[in-house]
Scaffold this active site. Structure first.
Site, PDB file in Angstrom:
ATOM      1  N   CYS A 173       0.799  -1.226   0.000  1.00  0.00           N
ATOM      2  CA  CYS A 173       0.000   0.000   0.000  1.00  0.00           C
ATOM      3  C   CYS A 173       0.830   1.273   0.000  1.00  0.00           C
ATOM      4  CB  CYS A 173      -0.950  -0.011   1.197  1.00  0.00           C
ATOM      5  SG  CYS A 173      -2.090  -1.415   1.181  1.00  0.00           S
TER       6      CYS A 173
ATOM      7  N   LYS B 156      -8.433  -0.067  10.581  1.00  0.00           N
ATOM      8  CA  LYS B 156      -8.425  -1.124   9.570  1.00  0.00           C
ATOM      9  C   LYS B 156      -7.492  -2.224  10.050  1.00  0.00           C
ATOM     10  CE  LYS B 156      -7.565  -2.025   4.658  1.00  0.00           C
ATOM     11  NZ  LYS B 156      -7.167  -1.415   3.365  1.00  0.00           N
TER      12      LYS B 156
ATOM     13  N   ARG C 293      -9.212  -9.311  -2.386  1.00  0.00           N
ATOM     14  CA  ARG C 293      -7.895  -9.276  -3.026  1.00  0.00           C
ATOM     15  C   ARG C 293      -7.916  -9.996  -4.366  1.00  0.00           C
ATOM     16  NH1 ARG C 293      -4.273  -9.844   2.543  1.00  0.00           N
ATOM     17  NH2 ARG C 293      -4.831  -7.741   3.296  1.00  0.00           N
TER      18      ARG C 293
ATOM     19  N   ARG D 177       0.547  -7.399   5.492  1.00  0.00           N
ATOM     20  CA  ARG D 177       0.374  -5.959   5.724  1.00  0.00           C
ATOM     21  C   ARG D 177       0.331  -5.612   7.206  1.00  0.00           C
ATOM     22  NH1 ARG D 177      -3.940  -5.820   0.803  1.00  0.00           N
ATOM     23  NH2 ARG D 177      -2.383  -5.736  -0.858  1.00  0.00           N
TER      24      ARG D 177
ATOM     25  N   LYS E 197     -13.009  -1.427   9.881  1.00  0.00           N
ATOM     26  CA  LYS E 197     -12.983  -2.469   8.855  1.00  0.00           C
ATOM     27  C   LYS E 197     -12.116  -3.616   9.340  1.00  0.00           C
ATOM     28  CE  LYS E 197     -11.648  -3.310   4.032  1.00  0.00           C
ATOM     29  NZ  LYS E 197     -10.940  -2.794   2.853  1.00  0.00           N
TER      30      LYS E 197
ATOM     31  N   SER F  99     -15.529  -8.370   2.127  1.00  0.00           N
ATOM     32  CA  SER F  99     -15.759  -9.441   1.164  1.00  0.00           C
ATOM     33  C   SER F  99     -15.891 -10.813   1.807  1.00  0.00           C
ATOM     34  CB  SER F  99     -14.622  -9.461   0.144  1.00  0.00           C
ATOM     35  OG  SER F  99     -13.369  -9.660   0.781  1.00  0.00           O
TER      36      SER F  99
END
Length: 330
Positions: free
Chosen positions: A133, A198, A208, A220, A251, A277
């Site tokens: 990111c 997050k 993803r 991450r 999130k 998701s």
């Protein structure tokens, strides 16, 4: 607090029929709570379903307007855009290109569906060759160099019609520099929805695949939050509010209802929750197998997120929920 005792107090009196249950219902989910995520990809004449997310599609720019019109016609007030470019590089330069995938989608959507509210996800993972990111240095994301590129990305989004920007990379100081960049470029009216809490979650797997954003190496966890931490989440949120966030986000949502509730109790800005998701795909898969009633579980899930304190919910179920509301199924 005095609540009464049995037999003088009988809570079932207020559950006796649907009319009284409606009168005393504490939480209501409406169309106004929903934000629908849309994936825009390179190419032409493309409408392709994401295999791990039944009912969710990737659209080329020439096809995305039809998808947005469907959302608008259902009464859903907002969408959030995610881009999948044809060409990736080390720094994700497509994110600030005038001909970038998001920039082209923004221009087309705002021209043809001007009455939809468009939020843009602001990050780099879909646009970099390494899937992380931001800018890499010694196999980790270099925070302050990434901030410089974030400034270019948000100004480009605003110039091309974004109504709100939503930085999702969990870089320290990102809200501060984004607010400054927008203000200096003449976009003081553009709000920031910060992905403030997050978490480094296993629930992101299907996304993803959809966004082609899996990291090429490692994970991450050096920038996204430890799922075990609650107080740190509140710290992140409060820092973002102080830096100028207009909306804060938690999130994922379903496994973090306690975080949503804690954030709601401690801030005066609106709280968004992202029903991610993996949460979506779990319900879809079990529903397809006949193990659960998909509609009822979907509705209960969204209601629980609202009850926990979310003022708005980003969800792949937005269209399904909207149809249930319109058709009077709830």
């Amino acid at each position: 607090m005095i609540v009464g005792r049995f037999p003088s107090s009988r809570p079932r009196r207020l559950r006796r029929n649907e009319n009284i249950r409606r009168l005393v219902r504490e939480t209501h989910l409406t169309l106004d709570d929903l934000i629908y995520p849309i994936f825009v990809r390179w190419g032409e004449n493309v409408v392709e379903e994401v295999p791990s997310m039944p009912g969710v599609y990737r659209y080329s720019v020439d096809k995305v307007v039809d998808a947005v019109k469907e959302v608008r016609d259902l009464g859903i007030p907002a969408i959030i855009l995610f881009g999948i470019p044809e060409h990736k590089d080390e720094v994700g330069s497509d994110t600030w290109s005038e001909e970038g995938i998001i920039q082209r989608a923004l221009r087309k959507i705002k021209k043809e569906v001007p009455d939809i509210y468009v939020i843009t996800d602001v990050c780099f993972c879909e646009y970099t060759t390494h899937g992380h990111c931001g800018v890499l240095h010694d196999h980790d994301v270099e925070n302050d160099l990434t901030l410089e590129n974030l400034k270019k990305q948000v100004v480009s989004h605003a110039e091309n019609g974004a109504d709100m920007v939503a930085p999702s990379g969990m870089m320290d100081g990102m809200v501060k520099v984004i607010r400054e960049a927008l203000d200096e470029a003449g976009f003081k009216h553009i709000p920031i929805m910060a992905y403030s809490a997050k978490f480094a979650s296993a629930y992101y797997g299907p996304f993803r695949e959809a966004a082609e954003s899996a990291p090429a190496f490692g994970d991450r966890r050096t920038y996204q939050m430890d799922p075990a931490n609650s107080r740190e989440a509140l710290k992140e949120v409060l820092m973002d509010v102080e830096e100028g966030a207009d909306v804060v986000m938690v999130k994922p949502a379903l496994a973090y209802l306690d975080i949503i509730a804690k954030v709601k109790e401690n801030v005066l800005v609106p709280v968004c929750a992202y029903n991610v998701s993996g949460e979506y795909s779990l319900i879809k898969a079990a529903g397809k197998l006949g193990w659960i009633d998909e509609k009822k579980v979907m509705w209960e899930t969204l209601l629980s997120i609202k009850r926990a304190g979310a003022d708005m919910i980003i969800t792949y179920f937005a269209k399904d929920a909207a149809r249930m509301i319109i058709e009077g199924e709830v």
